[in-house]
Scaffold this motif. Structure first.
Motif, PDB file in Angstrom:
ATOM      1  N   THR A   1       0.824  -1.203   0.000  1.00 51.47           N
ATOM      2  CA  THR A   1       0.000   0.000   0.000  1.00 51.47           C
ATOM      3  C   THR A   1       0.864   1.261   0.000  1.00 51.47           C
ATOM      4  OG1 THR A   1      -1.763  -1.155   1.197  1.00 51.47           O
ATOM      5  CG2 THR A   1      -1.803   1.250   1.233  1.00 51.47           C
ATOM      6  N   LEU A   2       1.887   1.269   0.849  1.00 55.01           N
ATOM      7  CA  LEU A   2       2.735   2.447   0.956  1.00 55.01           C
ATOM      8  C   LEU A   2       3.551   2.679  -0.309  1.00 55.01           C
ATOM      9  CD1 LEU A   2       4.014   2.044   4.623  1.00 55.01           C
ATOM     10  CD2 LEU A   2       2.456   3.787   3.777  1.00 55.01           C
ATOM     11  N   SER A   3       3.897   1.606  -1.008  1.00 53.75           N
ATOM     12  CA  SER A   3       4.710   1.753  -2.223  1.00 53.75           C
ATOM     13  C   SER A   3       3.970   2.541  -3.304  1.00 53.75           C
ATOM     14  CB  SER A   3       5.111   0.373  -2.763  1.00 53.75           C
ATOM     15  OG  SER A   3       3.969  -0.354  -3.177  1.00 53.75           O
ATOM     16  N   GLU A   4       2.647   2.651  -3.167  1.00 52.36           N
ATOM     17  CA  GLU A   4       1.863   3.411  -4.143  1.00 52.36           C
ATOM     18  C   GLU A   4       1.947   4.916  -3.909  1.00 52.36           C
ATOM     19  OE1 GLU A   4      -2.067   1.898  -3.833  1.00 52.36           O
ATOM     20  OE2 GLU A   4      -1.562  -0.122  -4.544  1.00 52.36           O
ATOM     21  N   THR A   5       2.347   5.311  -2.713  1.00 50.99           N
ATOM     22  CA  THR A   5       2.386   6.744  -2.394  1.00 50.99           C
ATOM     23  C   THR A   5       3.765   7.212  -1.940  1.00 50.99           C
ATOM     24  OG1 THR A   5       1.634   6.230  -0.141  1.00 50.99           O
ATOM     25  CG2 THR A   5      -0.050   6.816  -1.751  1.00 50.99           C
ATOM     26  N   VAL A   6       4.614   6.293  -1.496  1.00 51.26           N
ATOM     27  CA  VAL A   6       5.929   6.649  -0.977  1.00 51.26           C
ATOM     28  C   VAL A   6       6.990   6.335  -2.025  1.00 51.26           C
ATOM     29  CG1 VAL A   6       7.692   6.065   0.722  1.00 51.26           C
ATOM     30  CG2 VAL A   6       5.321   6.350   1.443  1.00 51.26           C
ATOM     31  N   THR A   7       7.842   7.300  -2.294  1.00 47.99           N
ATOM     32  CA  THR A   7       8.942   7.081  -3.231  1.00 47.99           C
ATOM     33  C   THR A   7      10.159   6.608  -2.446  1.00 47.99           C
ATOM     34  OG1 THR A   7       8.113   8.832  -4.683  1.00 47.99           O
ATOM     35  CG2 THR A   7      10.402   8.139  -4.978  1.00 47.99           C
ATOM     36  N   ALA A   8      10.415   5.314  -2.521  1.00 50.32           N
ATOM     37  CA  ALA A   8      11.531   4.740  -1.780  1.00 50.32           C
ATOM     38  C   ALA A   8      11.900   3.403  -2.386  1.00 50.32           C
ATOM     39  CB  ALA A   8      11.167   4.560  -0.303  1.00 50.32           C
ATOM     40  N   ASP A   9      13.150   3.031  -2.247  1.00 52.36           N
ATOM     41  CA  ASP A   9      13.595   1.707  -2.646  1.00 52.36           C
ATOM     42  C   ASP A   9      12.864   0.663  -1.816  1.00 52.36           C
ATOM     43  OD1 ASP A   9      15.827  -0.562  -1.822  1.00 52.36           O
ATOM     44  OD2 ASP A   9      15.906  -0.028  -3.955  1.00 52.36           O
ATOM     45  N   ARG A  10      12.546  -0.489  -2.444  1.00 56.03           N
ATOM     46  CA  ARG A  10      11.773  -1.519  -1.753  1.00 56.03           C
ATOM     47  C   ARG A  10      12.467  -1.960  -0.464  1.00 56.03           C
ATOM     48  NH1 ARG A  10       7.831  -5.409  -2.959  1.00 56.03           N
ATOM     49  NH2 ARG A  10       7.499  -6.649  -1.078  1.00 56.03           N
ATOM     50  N   GLU A  11      13.762  -2.146  -0.525  1.00 57.98           N
ATOM     51  CA  GLU A  11      14.489  -2.596   0.668  1.00 57.98           C
ATOM     52  C   GLU A  11      14.438  -1.542   1.765  1.00 57.98           C
ATOM     53  OE1 GLU A  11      18.914  -4.320   1.926  1.00 57.98           O
ATOM     54  OE2 GLU A  11      18.360  -4.081  -0.187  1.00 57.98           O
TER      55      GLU A  11
END
Length: 272
Positions: A126-136
């Motif tokens: 869910t957060l990966s849809e709004t937060v710009t960050a590397d998965r790790e």
């Protein structure tokens, strides 16, 4: 020595494949280990559950819903995933697991993470849809915030797992906030388009607005302190234990009512 004072926890259906009933999966995963933080946590739990005396919970110590025997945590995880498992059972074992993690640390904290992995993976998606960050990096932040939430969540609250989810989510969002100053300090007055108060005695204007029930006395105090006395809104919220965003919206609504009343001629500065 068998650890039978552990507890199970609530998870979601995507984690059934990691049950201890499939030891060959453990071996495959070990050879092709992922370096992602949540995968590392899962593998640590699998290693913890191997052997003749895995970490377990005594089902007889809980009031409802569990088998009346020693239950390994990987088996208990599958039990809690099943739709027939009631909320009361999940809440009870989660409270026990959180308490064990706080007091025993080590293996119990590993278990507390592993049994929450379905929730944590869902949160990462869910957060990966709004937060710009590397998965790790995102997984590491989610894990760190979750571990902090384990120590902060109030065990007297209902739905402890849901509370953990919310505490973790809010903490991650704060860490990755696009404009952190908006959450920590008052908005820049140079770009503040809210109500400009008339010269003279604006405190009397607020008092009159309260008398006419245009705004509440609490809203008048909020505006008076943060607008007229220049107390930073962040300080106001911190001293009162309030959420910044909620108070900011409350002030905006109150000022919108004041502006409308002034424009419509319903409110004017009282004569002295």
């Amino acid at each position: 020595m068998t650890s039978t004072d552990t507890t199970a926890t609530n998870t979601t259906p995507g984690d059934l494949q990691v049950s201890g009933t499939e030891p060959h999966v453990f071996e495959t995963t070990s050879r092709t280990a992922s370096h992602l933080p949540l995968d590392v946590a899962e593998n640590a739990f699998r290693l913890l559950m191997q052997g003749p005396e895995p970490l377990s919970v005594d089902g007889t110590r809980f009031c409802v819903g569990l088998l009346r025997r020693t239950i390994p945590l990987d088996e208990l995880r599958a039990i809690l995933l099943h739709p027939s498992c009631g909320r009361e059972t999940r809440d009870e074992v989660w409270r026990h697991l959180i308490a064990q993690s706080r007091t025993q640390h080590g293996a119990w904290t590993v278990a507390a993470v592993a049994l929450a992995l379905p929730m944590l993976r869902r949160l990462v998606r869910t957060l990966s849809e709004t937060v710009t960050a590397d998965r790790e990096d995102l997984e590491a932040e989610v894990l760190a915030c979750y571990l902090d939430a384990l120590n902060r969540v109030n065990l007297a609250w209902t739905h402890p797992l849901l509370r953990l989810f919310r505490l973790t989510r809010f903490a991650v969002l704060r860490a990755y906030a696009i404009k952190p100053p908006e959450l920590l300090t008052d908005p820049d007055p140079a770009h503040d388009e809210s109500l400009v108060y008339p010269a003279g005695h604006p405190d009397l204007l607020l008092a009159e607005a309260v008398r006419q029930e245009i705004i509440t006395a609490e809203a008048a105090e909020l505006i008076g302190l943060t607008r007229l006395e220049n107390l930073p809104l962040s300080v106001y919220c911190r001293h009162r234990g309030l959420l910044y965003c909620a108070v900011l919206k409350r002030r905006q609504r109150a000022e919108a009512r004041l502006a409308k009343a002034l424009i419509d001629g319903e409110l004017s500065l009282p004569s002295l």
